[in-house]
Design a protein around this motif. Structure first.
Motif, PDB file in Angstrom:
ATOM      1  N   VAL A  14       0.842  -1.204   0.000  1.00  0.00           N
ATOM      2  CA  VAL A  14       0.000   0.000   0.000  1.00  0.00           C
ATOM      3  C   VAL A  14       0.878   1.256   0.000  1.00  0.00           C
ATOM      4  O   VAL A  14       0.612   2.228  -0.724  1.00  0.00           O
ATOM      5  CB  VAL A  14      -0.944  -0.008   1.215  1.00  0.00           C
ATOM      6  CG1 VAL A  14      -1.694   1.322   1.324  1.00  0.00           C
ATOM      7  CG2 VAL A  14      -1.926  -1.163   1.106  1.00  0.00           C
ATOM      8  N   VAL A  15       1.949   1.231   0.796  1.00  0.00           N
ATOM      9  CA  VAL A  15       2.864   2.375   0.836  1.00  0.00           C
ATOM     10  C   VAL A  15       3.531   2.585  -0.519  1.00  0.00           C
ATOM     11  O   VAL A  15       3.646   3.720  -1.007  1.00  0.00           O
ATOM     12  CB  VAL A  15       3.920   2.173   1.940  1.00  0.00           C
ATOM     13  CG1 VAL A  15       4.988   3.258   1.869  1.00  0.00           C
ATOM     14  CG2 VAL A  15       3.261   2.173   3.316  1.00  0.00           C
ATOM     15  N   LEU A  16       3.959   1.493  -1.153  1.00  0.00           N
ATOM     16  CA  LEU A  16       4.576   1.600  -2.481  1.00  0.00           C
ATOM     17  C   LEU A  16       3.593   2.165  -3.497  1.00  0.00           C
ATOM     18  O   LEU A  16       3.961   2.989  -4.345  1.00  0.00           O
ATOM     19  CB  LEU A  16       5.061   0.218  -2.942  1.00  0.00           C
ATOM     20  CG  LEU A  16       6.396  -0.278  -2.379  1.00  0.00           C
ATOM     21  CD1 LEU A  16       6.666  -1.697  -2.871  1.00  0.00           C
ATOM     22  CD2 LEU A  16       7.530   0.640  -2.787  1.00  0.00           C
ATOM     23  N   LEU A  17       2.349   1.730  -3.426  1.00  0.00           N
ATOM     24  CA  LEU A  17       1.336   2.214  -4.368  1.00  0.00           C
ATOM     25  C   LEU A  17       1.116   3.711  -4.207  1.00  0.00           C
ATOM     26  O   LEU A  17       1.094   4.464  -5.192  1.00  0.00           O
ATOM     27  CB  LEU A  17       0.027   1.449  -4.147  1.00  0.00           C
ATOM     28  CG  LEU A  17      -1.136   1.812  -5.069  1.00  0.00           C
ATOM     29  CD1 LEU A  17      -0.794   1.485  -6.517  1.00  0.00           C
ATOM     30  CD2 LEU A  17      -2.406   1.076  -4.644  1.00  0.00           C
ATOM     31  N   MET A  18       0.951   4.175  -2.980  1.00  0.00           N
ATOM     32  CA  MET A  18       0.721   5.597  -2.749  1.00  0.00           C
ATOM     33  C   MET A  18       1.956   6.412  -3.132  1.00  0.00           C
ATOM     34  O   MET A  18       1.846   7.499  -3.725  1.00  0.00           O
ATOM     35  CB  MET A  18       0.369   5.834  -1.274  1.00  0.00           C
ATOM     36  CG  MET A  18      -0.919   5.166  -0.836  1.00  0.00           C
ATOM     37  SD  MET A  18      -1.234   5.339   0.939  1.00  0.00           S
ATOM     38  CE  MET A  18      -1.368   7.104   1.074  1.00  0.00           C
ATOM     39  N   GLY A  19       3.131   5.893  -2.818  1.00  0.00           N
ATOM     40  CA  GLY A  19       4.363   6.591  -3.176  1.00  0.00           C
ATOM     41  C   GLY A  19       4.560   6.679  -4.678  1.00  0.00           C
ATOM     42  O   GLY A  19       5.035   7.698  -5.197  1.00  0.00           O
ATOM     43  N   SER A  20       4.173   5.618  -5.401  1.00  0.00           N
ATOM     44  CA  SER A  20       4.337   5.629  -6.862  1.00  0.00           C
ATOM     45  C   SER A  20       3.419   6.669  -7.498  1.00  0.00           C
ATOM     46  O   SER A  20       3.819   7.371  -8.444  1.00  0.00           O
ATOM     47  CB  SER A  20       4.042   4.237  -7.429  1.00  0.00           C
ATOM     48  OG  SER A  20       2.680   3.885  -7.246  1.00  0.00           O
ATOM     49  N   ALA A  21       2.196   6.808  -6.979  1.00  0.00           N
ATOM     50  CA  ALA A  21       1.285   7.816  -7.521  1.00  0.00           C
ATOM     51  C   ALA A  21       1.823   9.221  -7.283  1.00  0.00           C
ATOM     52  O   ALA A  21       1.783  10.089  -8.179  1.00  0.00           O
ATOM     53  CB  ALA A  21      -0.097   7.658  -6.884  1.00  0.00           C
ATOM     54  N   LEU A  22       2.369   9.458  -6.085  1.00  0.00           N
ATOM     55  CA  LEU A  22       2.929  10.774  -5.780  1.00  0.00           C
ATOM     56  C   LEU A  22       4.155  11.064  -6.641  1.00  0.00           C
ATOM     57  O   LEU A  22       4.309  12.175  -7.164  1.00  0.00           O
ATOM     58  CB  LEU A  22       3.290  10.836  -4.292  1.00  0.00           C
ATOM     59  CG  LEU A  22       3.905  12.147  -3.796  1.00  0.00           C
ATOM     60  CD1 LEU A  22       2.929  13.304  -4.014  1.00  0.00           C
ATOM     61  CD2 LEU A  22       4.300  12.035  -2.329  1.00  0.00           C
ATOM     62  N   MET A  23       5.023  10.056  -6.807  1.00  0.00           N
ATOM     63  CA  MET A  23       6.222  10.242  -7.621  1.00  0.00           C
ATOM     64  C   MET A  23       5.852  10.512  -9.081  1.00  0.00           C
ATOM     65  O   MET A  23       6.440  11.390  -9.735  1.00  0.00           O
ATOM     66  CB  MET A  23       7.102   8.990  -7.528  1.00  0.00           C
ATOM     67  CG  MET A  23       8.357   9.025  -8.387  1.00  0.00           C
ATOM     68  SD  MET A  23       9.602  10.164  -7.762  1.00  0.00           S
ATOM     69  CE  MET A  23      10.269   9.196  -6.406  1.00  0.00           C
TER      70      MET A  23
END
Length: 506
Positions: A14-23
């Motif tokens: 979940v953290v990777l998913l949210m971070g990828s959207a922000l990046m």
């Protein structure tokens, strides 16, 4: 334990998913990906603009572009990644494989060296608390921790590459340089071994004299361009390795284990002559791995045969001694080919790049081409990590050796060697595992600067190129590796917790 790991993996995803959207959102809004083409006066400007729009899907809304990337990236779970194309039409999968190979080679070696050296220095500092050695390591740790990466890298390029290449063309050491080298080694050995003033003074004088004599002899015979260990130094090194593993385990109290170690050294001596024709120019790394496996099997068998009731400890000692003997033989053969490599490349250490393009040579020459370019960037990343490992290990070790169970172990009459290695060190390593997990991921980020200075075409170069072109493809590929590394290393840290402290398994 399995439920805990699965829950951590779910949270990490979940953290990777949210971070990828922000990046992704931050990258596409950092500039205009068509800015250079809009200013172009080329006759086919419109065709070039349309080609870039097609490559980057610029005609789609940002969220559709992100979902398209996420769809391809999710296939990595089944080892079938589809990361799309870069702005120039290059396949990002191919770019990532080539870049990750260079960066992971650099970062992995740096982490391993930092762990070994940093933890060793931290343990010794804790054992020799408030000694001259402790103060020296503390000073150096804070110095290295404060070093700007770019400044240290530039200094190393000057002294470790340019000036070294000038010196190796006609190497010679002055008497003053020999004395300085001997003084540094003498201070180091005397500080590590410790003891009263008389013992430290004797250690200082003997070590200084031996090192000065060895460096003088090397300089006289031209060892710097034609180096070799030779069988005598290999035997001395193997015996020192045996003494080290005996010190970690049983000392000299178990005669059977001591005999097993000496038999292992004798077997290594026989193997030195038997494998000499193979080691002249091995056909590849498969041969080296095969010889290593044979070394482990034979050494383990010797330890099992002579170990008696302590077969497990005996096998640990003999395998460690056998592997050390094999490593010294490997280094001897490698050093003997240094002169031939210098004839191929008179200035061996380059300031830019990770190797000679399309280099062809013997097995040993290819190792030199692969390895000498690693030296300088590895030193930069290692020095910075060593500082943190040594301080955290020292603090953790000091906290552990003041616990009640350590006092109980000492009251039983156990030696300091047993108390420190079997009781204190294992528990002191528990908090260090967290640092190792985060350090690996953080070094991938720090390698961006290091790779830029040394001209490595790794993940850092790919990340920077993606930002310059306002192309989210390479940037997200870098994020995928760095974020994935953080998740995997944290999972390994959790497993290491359970191994170091069985209570965590419950």
């Amino acid at each position: 334990m399995l439920q805990f790991i699965l829950r951590r993996i779910s949270i990490s995803m979940v953290v990777l998913l949210m971070g990828s959207a922000l990046m992704f959102f931050a990258t596409i809004n950092s500039g205009d990906p068509l800015a250079d083409l809009r200013e172009s006066r080329s006759e086919n400007r419109e065709q070039l603009i349309q080609a870039r729009i097609d490559n980057m899907n610029l005609d789609m809304p940002w969220w559709q572009r992100y979902l398209s990337w996420l769809s391809g990236a999710s296939k990595c779970l089944v080892l079938s990644c589809d990361l799309g194309q870069a702005s120039n039409g290059a396949n990002i999968n191919t770019m990532l494989v080539n870049a990750a190979g260079a960066s992971l080679r650099l970062v992995s070696i740096s982490v391993v060296l930092a762990i070994i050296i940093g933890i060793t220095l931290g343990v010794l500092s804790a054992i020799r608390q408030y000694s001259g050695f402790d103060y020296a390591i503390t000073f150096l740790a804070f110095l290295f921790f404060s070093l700007p990466v770019f400044w240290a890298a530039v200094l190393l390029k000057d002294f470790g590459a340019i000036r070294f290449n000038n010196w190796i063309a006609d190497p010679a050491l002055s008497t003053t340089a020999m004395a300085v080298v001997a003084l540094i080694f003498a201070l180091l050995v005397a500080s590590v071994l410790g003891g009263d003033i008389r013992r430290q003074a004797l250690t200082f004088l003997v070590t200084g004299a031996v090192v000065f004599g060895a460096v003088f002899a090397f300089d006289q015979v031209g060892w710097w361009r034609r180096p070799a260990l030779g069988l005598p130094l290999i035997l001395v090194g193997a015996l020192l390795a045996l003494a080290f593993f005996l010190t970690l385990t049983v000392g000299l109290s178990q005669r059977k284990i001591v005999v097993a170690g000496l038999v292992t050294v004798a077997a290594g001596l026989v193997a030195y002559f038997v494998t000499a024709p193979i080691m002249v120019d091995p056909s590849g790394w498969l041969v080296i791995v095969g010889l290593l496996a044979a070394t482990v099997v034979v050494s383990g068998a010797i330890g099992w045969f002579f170990g008696g009731f302590e077969r497990k400890l005996s096998m640990f000692v003999t395998i460690g001694t056998g592997v050390a003997f094999g490593f010294l033989v490997f280094m001897d053969r490698l050093l003997r080919n240094w002169g031939a490599f210098l004839e191929t490349k008179p200035r061996p250490i380059s300031t830019i790049g990770s190797g000679i393009p399309e280099f062809e040579g013997t097995f040993w020459a290819e190792i030199f081409d692969w390895g000498v370019q690693l030296i300088l960037p590895t030193i930069v990343l290692t020095l910075i990590s060593i500082a943190g490992y040594s301080r955290y290990t020292r603090a953790s070790m000091l906290e552990t050796i003041n616990q009640d169970y350590i006092r109980t172990a000492r009251s039983k009459g156990l030696s300091d060697r047993v108390v420190y290695t079997k009781h204190a060190l294992r528990n002191a390593l528990i908090p260090i595992t967290t640092i190792v997990a985060f350090d690996f991921a953080s070094l991938l980020g720090g390698a961006v600067i290091t790779e830029s200075i040394f001209g490595w075409r790794g993940l850092g170069a790919m990340f920077r190129a993606g930002l310059d072109a306002v192309d989210p493809g390479p940037v997200m590929a870098y994020y995928l590796v760095a974020g994935g590394a953080a998740v995997i290393m944290n999972m390994l840290a959790d497993i290491a917790y359970a191994f170091l402290d069985p209570r965590i398994r419950r």
